[in-house]
Design a protein around this motif. Structure first.
Motif, PDB file in Angstrom:
ATOM      1  N   LEU A  16       0.814  -1.221   0.000  1.00 39.87           N
ATOM      2  CA  LEU A  16       0.000   0.000   0.000  1.00 39.87           C
ATOM      3  C   LEU A  16       0.842   1.264   0.000  1.00 39.87           C
ATOM      4  O   LEU A  16       0.305   2.372   0.103  1.00 39.87           O
ATOM      5  N   GLY A  17       2.162   1.156  -0.109  1.00 34.11           N
ATOM      6  CA  GLY A  17       3.029   2.321  -0.116  1.00 34.11           C
ATOM      7  C   GLY A  17       3.124   2.948  -1.492  1.00 34.11           C
ATOM      8  O   GLY A  17       3.416   2.268  -2.471  1.00 34.11           O
ATOM      9  N   GLY A  18       2.852   4.252  -1.586  1.00 35.17           N
ATOM     10  CA  GLY A  18       2.993   4.950  -2.859  1.00 35.17           C
ATOM     11  C   GLY A  18       1.717   5.594  -3.326  1.00 35.17           C
ATOM     12  O   GLY A  18       0.609   5.184  -2.959  1.00 35.17           O
ATOM     13  N   ASP A  19       1.879   6.602  -4.168  1.00 31.95           N
ATOM     14  CA  ASP A  19       0.731   7.355  -4.669  1.00 31.95           C
ATOM     15  C   ASP A  19      -0.203   6.499  -5.514  1.00 31.95           C
ATOM     16  O   ASP A  19      -1.412   6.715  -5.518  1.00 31.95           O
ATOM     17  N   ASP A  20       0.362   5.549  -6.255  1.00 32.40           N
ATOM     18  CA  ASP A  20      -0.435   4.727  -7.160  1.00 32.40           C
ATOM     19  C   ASP A  20      -0.532   3.285  -6.687  1.00 32.40           C
ATOM     20  O   ASP A  20      -0.788   2.373  -7.475  1.00 32.40           O
ATOM     21  N   ALA A  21      -0.318   3.076  -5.389  1.00 35.61           N
ATOM     22  CA  ALA A  21      -0.479   1.750  -4.816  1.00 35.61           C
ATOM     23  C   ALA A  21      -1.979   1.407  -4.731  1.00 35.61           C
ATOM     24  O   ALA A  21      -2.816   2.296  -4.646  1.00 35.61           O
ATOM     25  N   PRO A  22      -2.310   0.118  -4.771  1.00 37.27           N
ATOM     26  CA  PRO A  22      -1.386  -1.017  -4.843  1.00 37.27           C
ATOM     27  C   PRO A  22      -0.990  -1.452  -6.253  1.00 37.27           C
ATOM     28  O   PRO A  22      -0.146  -2.315  -6.405  1.00 37.27           O
ATOM     29  N   ALA A  23      -1.592  -0.839  -7.280  1.00 43.30           N
ATOM     30  CA  ALA A  23      -1.404  -1.344  -8.641  1.00 43.30           C
ATOM     31  C   ALA A  23       0.064  -1.393  -9.050  1.00 43.30           C
ATOM     32  O   ALA A  23       0.566  -2.423  -9.510  1.00 43.30           O
ATOM     33  N   VAL A  24       0.792  -0.260  -8.881  1.00 42.14           N
ATOM     34  CA  VAL A  24       2.180  -0.226  -9.351  1.00 42.14           C
ATOM     35  C   VAL A  24       3.077  -1.112  -8.493  1.00 42.14           C
ATOM     36  O   VAL A  24       4.072  -1.656  -8.984  1.00 42.14           O
ATOM     37  N   VAL A  25       2.732  -1.277  -7.217  1.00 37.49           N
ATOM     38  CA  VAL A  25       3.549  -2.126  -6.357  1.00 37.49           C
ATOM     39  C   VAL A  25       3.376  -3.593  -6.743  1.00 37.49           C
ATOM     40  O   VAL A  25       4.345  -4.355  -6.785  1.00 37.49           O
ATOM     41  N   VAL A  26       2.144  -3.992  -7.020  1.00 42.08           N
ATOM     42  CA  VAL A  26       1.900  -5.350  -7.487  1.00 42.08           C
ATOM     43  C   VAL A  26       2.636  -5.600  -8.799  1.00 42.08           C
ATOM     44  O   VAL A  26       3.304  -6.623  -8.977  1.00 42.08           O
ATOM     45  N   ASP A  27       2.536  -4.641  -9.732  1.00 41.59           N
ATOM     46  CA  ASP A  27       3.249  -4.788 -11.005  1.00 41.59           C
ATOM     47  C   ASP A  27       4.761  -4.851 -10.780  1.00 41.59           C
ATOM     48  O   ASP A  27       5.468  -5.637 -11.426  1.00 41.59           O
ATOM     49  N   GLY A  28       5.273  -4.018  -9.881  1.00 39.34           N
ATOM     50  CA  GLY A  28       6.697  -4.027  -9.597  1.00 39.34           C
ATOM     51  C   GLY A  28       7.157  -5.333  -8.984  1.00 39.34           C
ATOM     52  O   GLY A  28       8.245  -5.826  -9.293  1.00 39.34           O
ATOM     53  N   ALA A  29       6.340  -5.909  -8.113  1.00 40.65           N
ATOM     54  CA  ALA A  29       6.688  -7.194  -7.507  1.00 40.65           C
ATOM     55  C   ALA A  29       6.780  -8.283  -8.567  1.00 40.65           C
ATOM     56  O   ALA A  29       7.692  -9.121  -8.539  1.00 40.65           O
ATOM     57  N   LEU A  30       5.862  -8.255  -9.517  1.00 38.68           N
ATOM     58  CA  LEU A  30       5.899  -9.251 -10.601  1.00 38.68           C
ATOM     59  C   LEU A  30       7.154  -9.072 -11.458  1.00 38.68           C
ATOM     60  O   LEU A  30       7.804 -10.053 -11.851  1.00 38.68           O
ATOM     61  N   LEU A  31       7.511  -7.815 -11.764  1.00 39.69           N
ATOM     62  CA  LEU A  31       8.729  -7.556 -12.535  1.00 39.69           C
ATOM     63  C   LEU A  31       9.965  -8.064 -11.791  1.00 39.69           C
ATOM     64  O   LEU A  31      10.870  -8.656 -12.391  1.00 39.69           O
ATOM     65  N   ALA A  32      10.007  -7.822 -10.496  1.00 42.91           N
ATOM     66  CA  ALA A  32      11.168  -8.254  -9.711  1.00 42.91           C
ATOM     67  C   ALA A  32      11.292  -9.765  -9.683  1.00 42.91           C
ATOM     68  O   ALA A  32      12.397 -10.318  -9.783  1.00 42.91           O
TER      69      ALA A  32
END
Length: 369
Positions: A16-32
């Motif tokens: 839930l951290g970030g202005d565009d969370a959770p979408a960008v964090v979920v996407d970032g986790a998948l990229l990582a």
């Protein structure tokens, strides 16, 4: 160290951290996860967000993902993520949420280095003449001269650990390089640093100016208070955007992130072996041994990585990869060793044994923008 020689890093991620969370964090986790086949993630957030992440996970990634649900009772995921590190269920924390929340939680649950009053956020700046460390960039706006000296030690240890600098050169940011310039804080810190208080194999090169940071070559570490450091970081970002135009062949990630070369000059950030570019030619999600697009919190007994609130998915993935490299490189331990040498030389009071950390209140929830 190759991937086959290191154990899997366990990274707790604040969903839930970030202005565009959770979408960008979920996407970032998948990229990582796609970028590092050894990475293990502990995503922390509400069950509904975890369900979305798990539904998108390829089968091959599910055994490397351990979801950690948090109740909807006001508990911030970043606090739960930090507690995973203190309980030794995770090795590092990544959050794009409010910096103050991450700092306060890390101090409360993992502890500060002995005698340290304020932790510092450090970024790696890919200066024209070689990368350098800039700290503090927003964790502690109000510092004393003693704080600046201590942060100089942390920065020197961090430069050794992450940049491979055998004998770091430390500079103090001011409005000129002549003796006696600057406000009383800078003058007092300059006197202390010039007195030779830094550990062996660390050189104080004196006062440096703002342009020495993007140009580089004068110092490997530039230390300042969190207010000035954040203003400087924003000024560099604005200047780069102005000089490069709207397309921006080189831009600085917002706030507490490091300089981020755009794909037009992608060579400025090297990708490690086996790390492919992101979808549609986007920036690589993990920067290999290049410049991380995130800040490290120094002075706490844990690996804490802070991305900016406006981070996109690639930035979050870069932060996760950076956290894994911090764990593999024992960065916190190496910074702590440098700090221990300083305390032994100066007999800095810690109130506890030298191998223990102190806990206490930290900063507020204001996020550097």
């Amino acid at each position: 160290m190759t991937r086959s020689e290191r154990r899997a890093a366990r990274i707790a991620v604040d969903l839930l951290g970030g202005d565009d969370a959770p979408a960008v964090v979920v996407d970032g986790a998948l990229l990582a996860l796609n970028a590092d086949p050894m990475l293990r993630l502990l995503p922390v957030g509400p069950q509904v967000v975890l369900d979305d992440l798990l539904a998108r996970l390829p089968a091959a990634h599910r055994e490397r993902t351990e979801p950690v649900p948090v109740e909807t009772d006001g508990t911030l995921p970043v606090h739960a993520a930090v507690r995973l590190v203190s309980a030794e269920r995770a090795d590092a924390v990544v959050s794009a949420g409010a910096t103050g929340s991450a700092v306060r939680s890390a101090v409360a649950h993992c502890g500060r280095f002995p005698g340290l009053r304020r932790p510092a956020l450090a970024v790696t700046v890919p200066a024209a003449r070689g990368p350098l460390i800039l700290l503090d960039v927003g964790a502690a706006p109000d510092l004393t001269a003693a704080d600046l000296v201590r942060h100089a030690v942390l920065g020197a240890g961090y430069a050794t650990a992450t940049l491979g600098v055998a004998r770091p050169r430390v500079g103090l940011l001011s409005i000129g390089t002549e003796p006696g310039v600057g406000d009383e804080l800078r003058r007092a810190a300059d006197r202390e640093l010039a007195a030779g208080v830094l550990p062996p194999d660390t050189d104080y090169v004196g006062l440096v100016e703002g342009y020495d940071v993007p140009v580089g070559g004068v110092a490997d570490v530039v230390v300042t208070d969190g207010f000035t450091g954040n203003v400087l970081l924003k000024g560099i970002e604005g200047a780069l955007r102005l000089s490069r135009g709207a397309a921006g062949a080189l831009r600085l990630n917002h706030g507490t992130d490091g300089l981020r070369p755009d794909r037009a000059v992608a060579g400025a950030v090297r990708c490690g072996p086996g790390v492919d570019a992101g979808p549609d030619g986007a920036d690589p999600p993990v920067d290999g041994d290049g410049v991380p697009r995130a800040a490290a919190l120094l002075g706490v007994a844990a690996s804490v990585v802070v991305c900016h609130g406006a981070a996109d998915a690639s930035d979050v993935a870069s932060g996760i990869g950076f956290a894994a490299r911090m764990v593999a490189g024992h960065t916190v331990d190496r910074v702590a060793r440098m700090d221990r040498v300083f305390r032994e030389l100066t007999r800095a009071p810690g109130g506890v044994r030298g191998d223990e950390a102190t806990t206490g209140p930290a900063d507020d929830d204001r996020r550097p923008r």
